[in-house]
Each structure stands twice: as structure tokens, then as C-alpha cells.
Scaffold this active site. Structure first.
Site, PDB file in Angstrom:
ATOM      1  N   LYS A 158     -78.931  45.768   0.043  1.00 55.53           N
ATOM      2  CA  LYS A 158     -77.539  46.235   0.177  1.00 55.53           C
ATOM      3  C   LYS A 158     -77.247  47.296  -0.903  1.00 55.53           C
ATOM      4  O   LYS A 158     -78.148  48.049  -1.262  1.00 55.53           O
ATOM      5  CB  LYS A 158     -76.578  45.045   0.116  1.00 55.53           C
ATOM      6  CG  LYS A 158     -76.994  43.955   1.113  1.00 55.53           C
ATOM      7  CD  LYS A 158     -75.970  42.897   1.333  1.00 55.53           C
ATOM      8  CE  LYS A 158     -76.514  41.888   2.344  1.00 55.53           C
ATOM      9  NZ  LYS A 158     -75.525  40.915   2.772  1.00 55.53           N
ATOM     10  N   GLY A 209     -74.177  35.859   2.799  1.00 54.95           N
ATOM     11  CA  GLY A 209     -73.656  35.903   1.433  1.00 54.95           C
ATOM     12  C   GLY A 209     -72.722  34.754   1.091  1.00 54.95           C
ATOM     13  O   GLY A 209     -72.042  34.768   0.073  1.00 54.95           O
ATOM     14  N   HIS A 260     -76.035  46.338  10.860  1.00 53.88           N
ATOM     15  CA  HIS A 260     -75.745  45.175  10.022  1.00 53.88           C
ATOM     16  C   HIS A 260     -74.262  44.832  10.161  1.00 53.88           C
ATOM     17  O   HIS A 260     -73.423  45.727  10.309  1.00 53.88           O
ATOM     18  CB  HIS A 260     -76.097  45.478   8.565  1.00 53.88           C
ATOM     19  CG  HIS A 260     -76.039  44.255   7.703  1.00 53.88           C
ATOM     20  ND1 HIS A 260     -74.850  43.773   7.197  1.00 53.88           N
ATOM     21  CD2 HIS A 260     -77.006  43.394   7.298  1.00 53.88           C
ATOM     22  CE1 HIS A 260     -75.097  42.670   6.513  1.00 53.88           C
ATOM     23  NE2 HIS A 260     -76.397  42.420   6.556  1.00 53.88           N
ATOM     24  N   ASN A 267     -83.045  42.827   2.084  1.00 53.61           N
ATOM     25  CA  ASN A 267     -81.961  43.794   2.259  1.00 53.61           C
ATOM     26  C   ASN A 267     -81.202  43.831   0.935  1.00 53.61           C
ATOM     27  O   ASN A 267     -80.420  42.940   0.643  1.00 53.61           O
ATOM     28  CB  ASN A 267     -81.047  43.336   3.413  1.00 53.61           C
ATOM     29  CG  ASN A 267     -79.815  44.198   3.553  1.00 53.61           C
ATOM     30  OD1 ASN A 267     -79.737  45.278   2.953  1.00 53.61           O
ATOM     31  ND2 ASN A 267     -78.855  43.739   4.339  1.00 53.61           N
ATOM     32  N   SER A 325     -78.039  33.782   4.027  1.00 54.29           N
ATOM     33  CA  SER A 325     -78.285  32.787   2.983  1.00 54.29           C
ATOM     34  C   SER A 325     -79.642  32.103   3.101  1.00 54.29           C
ATOM     35  O   SER A 325     -79.783  30.926   2.771  1.00 54.29           O
ATOM     36  CB  SER A 325     -77.157  31.748   2.955  1.00 54.29           C
ATOM     37  OG  SER A 325     -75.910  32.378   2.710  1.00 54.29           O
ATOM     38  N   GLU A 333     -78.153  37.275  12.539  1.00 51.33           N
ATOM     39  CA  GLU A 333     -77.429  37.014  11.296  1.00 51.33           C
ATOM     40  C   GLU A 333     -76.010  36.536  11.603  1.00 51.33           C
ATOM     41  O   GLU A 333     -75.114  37.362  11.840  1.00 51.33           O
ATOM     42  CB  GLU A 333     -77.354  38.295  10.457  1.00 51.33           C
ATOM     43  CG  GLU A 333     -78.706  38.798  10.004  1.00 51.33           C
ATOM     44  CD  GLU A 333     -78.627  39.553   8.690  1.00 51.33           C
ATOM     45  OE1 GLU A 333     -79.415  39.253   7.796  1.00 51.33           O
ATOM     46  OE2 GLU A 333     -77.744  40.430   8.545  1.00 51.33           O
TER      47      GLU A 333
HETATM   48  P1  PGA Z   1     -77.707  37.009   2.445  1.00 46.85           P
HETATM   49  O1  PGA Z   1     -77.628  38.392   3.276  1.00 46.85           O
HETATM   50  O2  PGA Z   1     -79.130  36.578   2.459  1.00 46.85           O
HETATM   51  O3  PGA Z   1     -77.199  37.355   1.092  1.00 46.85           O
HETATM   52  O4  PGA Z   1     -76.816  36.029   3.169  1.00 46.85           O
HETATM   53  C1  PGA Z   1     -78.388  38.587   4.426  1.00 46.85           C
HETATM   54  C2  PGA Z   1     -78.043  39.912   5.052  1.00 46.85           C
HETATM   55  O5  PGA Z   1     -76.851  40.263   5.053  1.00 46.85           O
HETATM   56  O6  PGA Z   1     -78.921  40.648   5.540  1.00 46.85           O
END
Ligand code: PGA
Length: 256
Positions: free
Chosen positions: A15, A177, A99, A13, A217, A171
Site C-alpha cells: 500500500k 486491515g 483493490h 501489498n 488480515s 478480499e
Molecule cells: P491486510 O490487507 O492484510 O492488511 O488486511 C490486505 C489487502 O488489502 O490487500
């Protein structure tokens, strides 16, 4: 993972990161690293403006290109929006829905996510439906209740013959993040609970065919342990998907 009954899917993803020229750089770096991925499906959910170039660069590879959102109405006066039919028309197969960032910043509710999921399925897209609890909800031991409600709401009106097309991504909001990952036990507990909810709604046979990812993460250091859990059938990866070597290492973990 349980490859006997369902697909393992590793999805990046991106983003709101990577312009088309930066996307080219990342994909050029990624392609040679993951040429041998054969046990799992790999999807890159990129910004809308990167879809065309990503598809062009990945034409001869096993990597699929996905989107990160779509509108809940089929068409009409919704300035600035992108429809399910448009994504389908350009050959997109997966779309992330609900999301937690969209739930938090764009006011997306369970009901809206359900509307989008129904439209995606009707249009022939595979929705990756995100569910997850806040830290406060986890601390109050509400995690499984919250997730059950989200899963049930997302699936309202989804016929059993379309269920296999749905992917869930668990999630936990506190892990996105932040560098703070759910433990493998926490991810497994929620994954198993999601499948139990689906089983109650659709029966055991249908439930075991659904891919349930973990996201938050995920990185090369924790992917093996997370993916070793029976009800963790892949990952939805944010930060680590922006680094070719890290994303490739996670795919490698899913191919063991
Ligand atoms: P991250 O994001 O791996 O940076 O924690 C995952 C997501 O939000 O899909």
C-alpha cells in the site's frame, strides 16, 4: 492450494508504506528469511517509487516485484498517472487492479477494472484482480452474487488464452486491515464460487489453472488453515507484509 493445476502465489501489498530507504531495510531483512521458498511464487507489490530499488535488491532472488495500480489508457494527457507499458518496460510482471481501497477512494468501477485488466493483459502484465463484498452485503447474504458480478465484469472480453495470466484475490472488505479474517470456510466458499463462475465462462480446464488468492488480515497464525483450502491458492497480504518475520512465516506456510 492445488499445486498440480496452478501456481500458489504469495503477494505482499505494501500500500502507501515504505519510502525507498525503508524499502531497502525491509527487503534486506526479508531476503535471508525466505531464501528457501520453492513451492510458491513470491511477489512484492510496492509503491511506484520503490520499484527500482526493490528490483535491484531482489535481482538474485526468486522474489518478483509488482505494482499496485496502473492507468486504464495506454498513454496520453493523464498527469500523475503510470501506464501499463511503463511498468512492462521496467520489468514489472504483476499489477494489482481494483483493490477495494481504490474502488472506495478513487471511484474505480467494475467497468474500469475490466478496462485495466484488458490493457494489462495486452501489455504482457499479469493482473491481480481484487474482488470482495462489504459487511452489509455479507449480512444480507449477497456475497456470492456480488463476487460473481465482479468476476464476470473483470473478465469481459478476456480471451481464453489469456485467462491463465489473470490472478484473482478474494478480499472481503470487512477483513482488510481490521484484524478480522474470513474463516477458512468462508474463504473456501468464495474461492470455489469464483472458480465455478470462471468454469461457466471458459470451461473446466481453463478454470482450474487460475490462481485465486485470499486477502484480508492474513497472518502467520491463520495462513496454514486458509491455504489448506483447495481454492485458496495464495494470499494478498497487507499489514503482515510490512513485517519481515510475519511475511516470511506466511511464505513458509505456503511451502508446506
Ligand atoms: P491486510 O490487507 O492484510 O492488511 O488486511 C490486505 C489487502 O488489502 O490487500
Amino acid at each position: 492450494m492445488n499445486r498440480r493445476y496452478r501456481k500458489t502465489i504469495i503477494a505482499g501489498n505494501w500500500k502507501m508504506n515504505k519510502s525507498p530507504s525503508e524499502a531497502r531495510e525491509l527487503i534486506d531483512a526479508l531476503k535471508p528469511l525466505i531464501a528457501k521458498a520453492k513451492w510458491c511464487e513470491v511477489v512484492l507489490c510496492v509503491p511506484f517509487v520503490d520499484i527500482a530499488i526493490a528490483q535491484r535488491l531482489l535481482k538474485d532472488s526468486r522474489i518478483t516485484v509488482g505494482a499496485q495500480n496502473m492507468h486504464h489508457e495506454p498513454s496520453g494527457a493523464y498527469t500523475g498517472e503510470v501506464s501499463a507499458a511503463m511498468l512492462k518496460d521496467i520489468g514489472v510482471k504483476y499489477v494489482i487492479l481494483g483493490h477495494s481501497e481504490r474502488r472506495a477512494y478513487c471511484g474505480e468501477t467494475d467497468a474500469l477494472v475490466n478496462k485495466k485488466a484488458l490493457l494489462a493483459l495486452q501489455t504482457g502484465l499479469r493482473p491481480i484482480v481484487c474482488v470482495g463484498e462489504s459487511l452489509e452485503q455479507r449480512d444480507q447474504e449477497l456475497t456470492l452474487d456480488v463476487i460473481t458480478l465482479q468476476v464476470k465484469a473483470a473478465l469481459a472480453g478476456v480471451p481464453v488464452e489469456k485467462l491463465r495470466q489473470v490472478v484473482f484475490a478474494y478480499e472481503p472488505i470487512w477483513a482488510i486491515g481490521t484484524g478480522r479474517t474470513a474463516t477458512a470456510e468462508q474463504a473456501a466458499e468464495v474461492g470455489t464460487s469464483i472458480r465455478a463462475t470462471i468454469r461457466k465462462l471458459y470451461g473446466a480446464r481453463a478454470a482450474r489453472s487460475v490462481t485465486i488468492q485470499y486477502g484480508g488480515s492474513m497472518n502467520p497464525g491463520n495462513a496454514v488453515e486458509l491455504l489448506a483450502q483447495l481454492d485458496v491458492d495464495g494470499g494478498l497480504i497487507g499489514g503482515a507484509a510490512l513485517k519481515a518475520a510475519d511475511f516470511a512465516a506466511i511464505i513458509q506456510a505456503a511451502n508446506q
